[in-house]
Design a protein around this motif. Structure first.
Motif, PDB file in Angstrom:
ATOM      1  N   ASP A  34      -0.421  -3.883  16.635  1.00  0.00           N
ATOM      2  CA  ASP A  34      -1.095  -4.927  15.656  1.00  0.00           C
ATOM      3  C   ASP A  34      -2.184  -4.192  15.081  1.00  0.00           C
ATOM      4  OD1 ASP A  34      -1.337  -7.440  14.614  1.00  0.00           O
ATOM      5  OD2 ASP A  34      -2.604  -8.214  16.087  1.00  0.00           O
ATOM      6  N   SER A  35      -2.980  -3.423  15.822  1.00  0.00           N
ATOM      7  CA  SER A  35      -4.034  -2.732  15.296  1.00  0.00           C
ATOM      8  C   SER A  35      -3.820  -1.852  14.220  1.00  0.00           C
ATOM      9  CB  SER A  35      -4.985  -2.401  16.622  1.00  0.00           C
ATOM     10  OG  SER A  35      -6.238  -1.663  15.919  1.00  0.00           O
ATOM     11  N   ILE A  36      -3.010  -1.052  14.399  1.00  0.00           N
ATOM     12  CA  ILE A  36      -2.772  -0.037  13.417  1.00  0.00           C
ATOM     13  C   ILE A  36      -2.016  -0.559  12.275  1.00  0.00           C
ATOM     14  CG2 ILE A  36      -1.392   2.136  12.916  1.00  0.00           C
ATOM     15  CD1 ILE A  36      -3.973   2.559  14.781  1.00  0.00           C
ATOM     16  N   GLY A  37      -0.964  -1.401  12.435  1.00  0.00           N
ATOM     17  CA  GLY A  37      -0.291  -2.297  11.557  1.00  0.00           C
ATOM     18  C   GLY A  37      -1.253  -2.888  10.756  1.00  0.00           C
ATOM     19  N   ALA A  38      -2.245  -3.534  11.107  1.00  0.00           N
ATOM     20  CA  ALA A  38      -3.187  -4.465  10.412  1.00  0.00           C
ATOM     21  C   ALA A  38      -4.022  -3.357   9.518  1.00  0.00           C
ATOM     22  CB  ALA A  38      -3.942  -5.383  11.298  1.00  0.00           C
ATOM     23  N   MET A  39      -4.505  -2.304   9.954  1.00  0.00           N
ATOM     24  CA  MET A  39      -5.354  -1.484   9.337  1.00  0.00           C
ATOM     25  C   MET A  39      -4.714  -0.923   8.108  1.00  0.00           C
ATOM     26  SD  MET A  39      -7.115   0.783  12.331  1.00  0.00           S
ATOM     27  CE  MET A  39      -7.987   1.635  11.298  1.00  0.00           C
ATOM     28  N   CYS A  40      -3.352  -0.403   8.602  1.00  0.00           N
ATOM     29  CA  CYS A  40      -2.667   0.094   7.318  1.00  0.00           C
ATOM     30  C   CYS A  40      -2.101  -0.825   6.158  1.00  0.00           C
ATOM     31  CB  CYS A  40      -1.299   0.854   7.884  1.00  0.00           C
ATOM     32  SG  CYS A  40      -1.546   2.208   8.947  1.00  0.00           S
ATOM     33  N   ALA A  41      -1.935  -1.991   6.759  1.00  0.00           N
ATOM     34  CA  ALA A  41      -1.597  -3.345   5.840  1.00  0.00           C
ATOM     35  C   ALA A  41      -2.807  -3.606   4.845  1.00  0.00           C
ATOM     36  CB  ALA A  41      -1.191  -4.343   6.564  1.00  0.00           C
ATOM     37  N   ALA A  42      -3.955  -3.557   5.593  1.00  0.00           N
ATOM     38  CA  ALA A  42      -5.108  -4.013   4.865  1.00  0.00           C
ATOM     39  C   ALA A  42      -5.639  -2.815   3.759  1.00  0.00           C
ATOM     40  CB  ALA A  42      -6.590  -4.102   5.829  1.00  0.00           C
ATOM     41  N   ALA A  43      -5.301  -1.654   4.004  1.00  0.00           N
ATOM     42  CA  ALA A  43      -5.678  -0.516   3.071  1.00  0.00           C
ATOM     43  C   ALA A  43      -4.698  -0.839   1.798  1.00  0.00           C
ATOM     44  CB  ALA A  43      -5.348   0.605   3.547  1.00  0.00           C
ATOM     45  N   LEU A  44      -3.313  -0.984   2.070  1.00  0.00           N
ATOM     46  CA  LEU A  44      -2.388  -1.334   0.944  1.00  0.00           C
ATOM     47  C   LEU A  44      -2.755  -2.798   0.132  1.00  0.00           C
ATOM     48  CD1 LEU A  44       0.860  -0.497   2.807  1.00  0.00           C
ATOM     49  CD2 LEU A  44      -0.291   0.966   0.987  1.00  0.00           C
ATOM     50  N   ILE A  45      -3.035  -3.888   1.085  1.00  0.00           N
ATOM     51  CA  ILE A  45      -3.491  -5.014   0.089  1.00  0.00           C
ATOM     52  C   ILE A  45      -4.606  -4.514  -0.660  1.00  0.00           C
ATOM     53  CG2 ILE A  45      -4.585  -7.146   0.375  1.00  0.00           C
ATOM     54  CD1 ILE A  45      -2.963  -7.280   3.241  1.00  0.00           C
ATOM     55  N   LEU A  46      -5.910  -3.994  -0.189  1.00  0.00           N
ATOM     56  CA  LEU A  46      -6.809  -3.687  -0.839  1.00  0.00           C
ATOM     57  C   LEU A  46      -6.607  -2.925  -2.263  1.00  0.00           C
ATOM     58  CD1 LEU A  46      -9.268  -3.077   2.021  1.00  0.00           C
ATOM     59  CD2 LEU A  46      -9.802  -5.166   0.461  1.00  0.00           C
ATOM     60  N   GLU A  47      -5.721  -1.818  -2.011  1.00  0.00           N
ATOM     61  CA  GLU A  47      -5.478  -1.144  -3.044  1.00  0.00           C
ATOM     62  C   GLU A  47      -4.497  -1.577  -4.202  1.00  0.00           C
ATOM     63  OE1 GLU A  47      -6.446   3.172  -0.587  1.00  0.00           O
ATOM     64  OE2 GLU A  47      -4.202   2.441  -0.802  1.00  0.00           O
ATOM     65  N   THR A  48      -3.811  -2.591  -3.562  1.00  0.00           N
ATOM     66  CA  THR A  48      -2.977  -3.435  -4.450  1.00  0.00           C
ATOM     67  C   THR A  48      -3.759  -4.385  -5.539  1.00  0.00           C
ATOM     68  OG1 THR A  48      -0.928  -3.312  -3.102  1.00  0.00           O
ATOM     69  CG2 THR A  48      -0.975  -5.096  -4.771  1.00  0.00           C
ATOM     70  N   MET A  49      -4.930  -4.574  -4.872  1.00  0.00           N
ATOM     71  CA  MET A  49      -5.937  -5.402  -5.614  1.00  0.00           C
ATOM     72  C   MET A  49      -6.791  -4.724  -6.594  1.00  0.00           C
ATOM     73  SD  MET A  49      -6.449  -8.389  -2.514  1.00  0.00           S
ATOM     74  CE  MET A  49      -7.502  -9.504  -3.564  1.00  0.00           C
ATOM     75  N   GLY A  50      -6.788  -3.504  -6.462  1.00  0.00           N
ATOM     76  CA  GLY A  50      -7.397  -2.425  -7.377  1.00  0.00           C
ATOM     77  C   GLY A  50      -8.415  -1.682  -6.745  1.00  0.00           C
ATOM     78  N   LYS A  51      -8.672  -1.975  -5.660  1.00  0.00           N
ATOM     79  CA  LYS A  51      -9.914  -1.165  -4.798  1.00  0.00           C
ATOM     80  C   LYS A  51      -9.516   0.414  -4.767  1.00  0.00           C
ATOM     81  CE  LYS A  51     -11.335  -5.045  -5.184  1.00  0.00           C
ATOM     82  NZ  LYS A  51     -12.274  -5.455  -6.153  1.00  0.00           N
ATOM     83  N   THR A  52     -10.142   1.095  -5.022  1.00  0.00           N
ATOM     84  CA  THR A  52     -10.026   2.582  -5.035  1.00  0.00           C
ATOM     85  C   THR A  52     -11.079   3.392  -3.829  1.00  0.00           C
ATOM     86  OG1 THR A  52     -11.992   2.874  -6.796  1.00  0.00           O
ATOM     87  CG2 THR A  52      -9.845   2.573  -7.642  1.00  0.00           C
ATOM     88  N   ASP A  53     -11.852   2.690  -3.152  1.00  0.00           N
ATOM     89  CA  ASP A  53     -12.649   3.457  -2.181  1.00  0.00           C
ATOM     90  C   ASP A  53     -12.451   2.674  -0.872  1.00  0.00           C
ATOM     91  OD1 ASP A  53     -14.449   4.706  -0.489  1.00  0.00           O
ATOM     92  OD2 ASP A  53     -16.185   4.265  -1.599  1.00  0.00           O
ATOM     93  N   VAL A  54     -11.326   3.155  -0.161  1.00  0.00           N
ATOM     94  CA  VAL A  54     -10.905   2.615   0.979  1.00  0.00           C
ATOM     95  C   VAL A  54     -10.707   3.611   2.225  1.00  0.00           C
ATOM     96  CG1 VAL A  54      -9.209   0.975   2.038  1.00  0.00           C
ATOM     97  CG2 VAL A  54      -9.799   0.738  -0.283  1.00  0.00           C
TER      98      VAL A  54
END
Length: 314
Positions: A34-54
């Motif tokens: 859950d920890s690693i899955g959530a971290m990787c998912a959050a990075a993908l979510i942020l970058e999908t929303m246009g964030k470039t520094d993650v």
């Protein structure tokens, strides 16, 4: 504490993301699916929303069996982490700030805003923004709801990360936290490209031989009490050396030693490389092991919890 039934809570998270560009993402020490899955998912979510520094940080890195997750290779551990600051620190699956590890607290303190997404009932809400739902099976379930509620594009990679975390924290859908909401979320994730058979095989059927030897040792040294209602096993550090095993090779063993009729509570006493005692407890439902662990400074959930102690293992 946020109530996830209110859209305003997800609105606050969307606004936080929209108003910032740099993010550091933390999972907890000794990370699980859950920890690693959530971290990787959050990075993908942020970058999908246009964030470039993650950036992603996990004190103990990632377990080998979770290396297949998209973005897992980006996770920095305590040896590789630099002195990077960000506008927002996002803590996932962490019941408290120290769960990221003392080595990373300086990064947390340097962040402008701390946001928390978690499902532990013991989490008192230590961020500026707190989305905490003890009724959720996992942090990945909460993130899945956020994604679906926000109508964020869900790639097969994102679906895989979220499904993995939900599957892991429900114990392959065997635990009591497996609800209709869990199956609804997973159905959506499968529709977006998560492959249940492939994910389960990678997580549970491609472990090291050392892990099998460690399981054998744990079972051969199983003790019981109270008419077999309680079971436990002890794994000293020397056992790791003898079996050429690493810490992640004990993952899941606490579930295995309670897999017999009549077991109410089961415990693994392990030893960290520093010599501290690490205790993992599970319950079949009548014993609140969360309360027991809280007495020793630990925590978790009612039926799955743990703590660490400076006291020797014996």
């Amino acid at each position: 504490m946020a109530n996830l039934n209110e859209a305003a809570d997800f609105t606050a998270l969307r606004e936080l993301i929209a108003n910032h560009n740099s993010f550091i993402i933390f999972g907890h020490i000794n990370p699980d699916g859950d920890s690693i899955g959530a971290m990787c998912a959050a990075a993908l979510i942020l970058e999908t929303m246009g964030k470039t520094d993650v950036r992603l940080y996990s004190r103990d890195g990632k377990p080998t069996f979770l290396s297949f997750l998209p973005g897992a290779d980006r996770i920095q551990n305590r040896q590789t982490a630099g002195k990077h600051s960000a506008e927002v620190a996002l803590l996932l699956d962490c019941g408290g700030p120290k769960r990221i590890g003392d080595e990373f607290l300086h990064l947390l303190e340097s962040a402008g805003t701390v946001a928390v997404v978690d499902h532990h009932a013991t989490n008192g809400g230590f961020g500026k923004l707190n989305i905490i739902d003890p009724d959720a099976s996992s942090t990945c379930e909460i993130l899945a709801r956020f994604v679906l509620d926000s109508k964020i594009e869900v790639s097969a990679e994102l679906a895989t990360c979220l499904y993995t975390g939900i599957m892991y924290d429900t114990g392959r859908f065997l635990h009591s936290n497996t609800t209709s909401a869990v199956f609804q979320a997973c159905a959506e994730l499968v529709r977006f490209g998560a492959d249940p058979s492939d994910i389960a095989a990678k997580v549970f059927k491609q472990r090291s031989q050392a892990r099998l030897r460690m399981l054998g040792y744990a079972l051969n040294n199983l003790h019981t009490a109270e008419n077999n209602a309680i079971s436990w096993t002890t794994i000293e550090r020397k056992v790791f050396e003898d079996l050429s095993a690493i810490d992640e090779d004990t993952e899941g063993i606490v579930e295995e030693i309670g897999a017999y009729a009549g077991c109410e509570a089961h415990v693994v006493f392990g030893q960290t490389p520093e010599g501290r005692t690490r205790v993992s407890m599970r319950s079949a439902g009548r014993v609140n092991v969360g309360d027991i662990c809280a007495e020793f400074g630990g925590g978790g959930h009612d039926y799955a919890a743990g703590f660490r102690s400076k006291e020797p293992i014996e």
